[in-house]
Write an enzyme that holds these catalytic residues in place. Structure first.
Site, PDB file in Angstrom:
ATOM      1  N   LYS A  60      13.209  -6.580 -13.185  1.00 46.16           N
ATOM      2  CA  LYS A  60      14.517  -6.379 -13.817  1.00 46.16           C
ATOM      3  C   LYS A  60      15.178  -7.744 -13.951  1.00 46.16           C
ATOM      4  CE  LYS A  60      18.931  -4.045 -13.458  1.00 46.16           C
ATOM      5  NZ  LYS A  60      19.708  -2.991 -12.797  1.00 46.16           N
TER       6      LYS A  60
ATOM      7  N   LYS B  34      12.449  -4.356 -17.460  1.00 38.25           N
ATOM      8  CA  LYS B  34      13.777  -4.135 -18.043  1.00 38.25           C
ATOM      9  C   LYS B  34      14.472  -5.464 -18.250  1.00 38.25           C
ATOM     10  CE  LYS B  34      18.120  -2.016 -16.846  1.00 38.25           C
ATOM     11  NZ  LYS B  34      18.965  -1.649 -15.754  1.00 38.25           N
TER      12      LYS B  34
HETATM   13  C1  PBG Z   1      22.641  -0.847 -12.339  1.00 39.77           C
HETATM   14  C2  PBG Z   1      21.919  -0.671 -13.619  1.00 39.77           C
HETATM   15  C3  PBG Z   1      22.136  -1.407 -14.802  1.00 39.77           C
HETATM   16  C4  PBG Z   1      21.374  -0.785 -15.798  1.00 39.77           C
HETATM   17  C5  PBG Z   1      20.675   0.258 -15.208  1.00 39.77           C
HETATM   18  N1  PBG Z   1      21.010   0.312 -13.852  1.00 39.77           N
HETATM   19  C6  PBG Z   1      23.070  -2.533 -15.084  1.00 39.77           C
HETATM   20  C7  PBG Z   1      23.046  -3.736 -14.276  1.00 39.77           C
HETATM   21  O1  PBG Z   1      22.084  -4.058 -13.577  1.00 39.77           O
HETATM   22  O2  PBG Z   1      24.054  -4.426 -14.312  1.00 39.77           O
HETATM   23  C8  PBG Z   1      21.360  -1.216 -17.238  1.00 39.77           C
HETATM   24  C9  PBG Z   1      20.964  -0.179 -18.239  1.00 39.77           C
HETATM   25  C10 PBG Z   1      21.329  -0.499 -19.649  1.00 39.77           C
HETATM   26  O3  PBG Z   1      21.840  -1.578 -19.990  1.00 39.77           O
HETATM   27  O4  PBG Z   1      21.090   0.384 -20.493  1.00 39.77           O
HETATM   28  N2  PBG Z   1      21.984  -1.186 -11.229  1.00 39.77           N
END
Ligand code: PBG
Length: 330
Positions: free
Chosen positions: A200, A254
């Site tokens: 991520k 991601k």
């Molecule tokens: C939070 C989380 C995020 C997303 C999914 N879980 C945002 C972040 O890490 O700030 C992003 C999903 C998206 O942008 O569609 N832990």
């Protein structure tokens, strides 16, 4: 690869008709490729649009069963729940995160009641409950790893108790997958799966999501000490090896479209169930361009999703899930 030169090889021959093209098509999309992320909120019998994600709504828990039924009827096998939380629900100790009665956990139960056969996926991170919008506890400006992992384990167990099928640790703390797996085993939740947000990245493409869950105004600073540097690829492979060794069943990359090279490496080097998240910013870009008449919405949506399959994804978390499934079902 050897092939005879032109004109013995004419690659256009196999593109000449729809029948021939369909015979040699290497990848296919199906509604079963999609995990649909949904936003739930407190209240009754209400839905409200997310301004930065045209077409996406937040629903109250009493409405989420109907949305799940619709998804399941379209052939979508899994739904992923994200809670909207107001500033007044956020605290320094994040205690709401492991309450069985928080809006996300009520939604898990509502979905399982309405559609027992749909797989419910969760998000494990403290950001919806944290006063400062971070995924972990903050002490003196530092994100504290091990204390956060203890809280994530409590979140995970509550979600599993509420009926979640797939746990999605999205926090990027070290050691969380192993700690969650050990706790699940002790609690006799052997069949609860973990789809780890393994690679991520610290991405600006999450902007619209933070609006959707109410985190935009809460977040102080950035997430660069725990989410990955977008410049890195080898590091993602180390994270995949680590999460698999700790008990992850499935791996996620991601964001999606800007990171399809990572997906391909994961699939080629590990050969494990691999998913990617077409995140809020990717969705918003396509919707905005389509609303302006600059892109053909349906064509670009399907082409973007096919890109994930071609890169090696077994499935995609996408806000387009219902729209794409409808198109695929004809
Ligand atoms: C939070 C989380 C995020 C997303 C999914 N879980 C945002 C972040 O890490 O700030 C992003 C999903 C998206 O942008 O569609 N832990």
């Amino acid at each position: 690869m050897t092939q005879p030169p032109f004109p013995n090889t004419r690659l256009r021959r196999l593109r000449a008709t729809p029948a021939l093209r369909s015979m040699v098509r290497e990848n296919a999309l199906s509604p079963s490729d999609f995990i649909w992320p949904v936003f739930v909120m407190d209240g009754t019998d209400a839905s409200e649009p997310v301004a930065s994600m045209p077409g996406v709504m937040r629903h109250t828990v009493d409405r989420i069963g109907a949305a799940a039924k619709e998804a399941y009827a379209l052939g979508i096998p899994a739904i992923c729940v994200f809670p909207y939380t107001g500033m007044e629900q956020r605290t320094e100790d994040c205690a709401l995160a492991w309450s069985p009665d928080n809006v996300a956990n009520r939604a898990i139960r509502a979905i399982k009641d309405a559609v027992p056969d749909i797989a419910v996926m969760t998000d494990i991170a403290l950001d919806p409950y944290n006063i400062n919008g971070h995924d972990g506890f903050v002490e003196n400006g530092q994100i504290i790893n091990d204390r956060t992992v203890e809280a994530l384990v409590k979140m995970a167990l509550t979600q599993a108790d509420c009926g979640a099928d797939i746990l999605g640790p999205s926090d990027m703390m070290d050691g969380r997958v192993g700690a969650i797996r050990t706790a699940l085993e002790s609690a006799k939740h052997q069949n609860v799966t973990i789809l780890s947000y393994t690679a991520k990245y610290a991405s600006a493409f999450y902007g619209p999501f933070r609006d959707a869950v109410g985190a935009s105004s809460a977040l102080t600073g950035d997430k660069n000490t725990y989410q990955m540097d977008p410049a890195n690829s080898d590091e993602a492979m180390r994270l995949v090896a680590r999460d698999l060794s700790e008990g992850a069943d499935m791996i996620m990359v991601k964001p999606g479209m800007p990171y399809l090279d990572i997906v391909r490496r994961v699939k080629t080097e590990f050969g494990v169930p691999t998913f990617a998240y077409q995140v809020s910013g990717e969705y918003a870009m396509i919707q905005a361009a389509a609303q302006n008449g600059w892109l053909d919405h349906d064509a670009v949506m399907m082409e973007s999703l096919m890109g994930f399959k071609r890169a090696g994804c077994d499935g995609v978390l996408t806000y387009f899930a219902p729209a794409a499934a409808k198109l695929l079902n004809g």
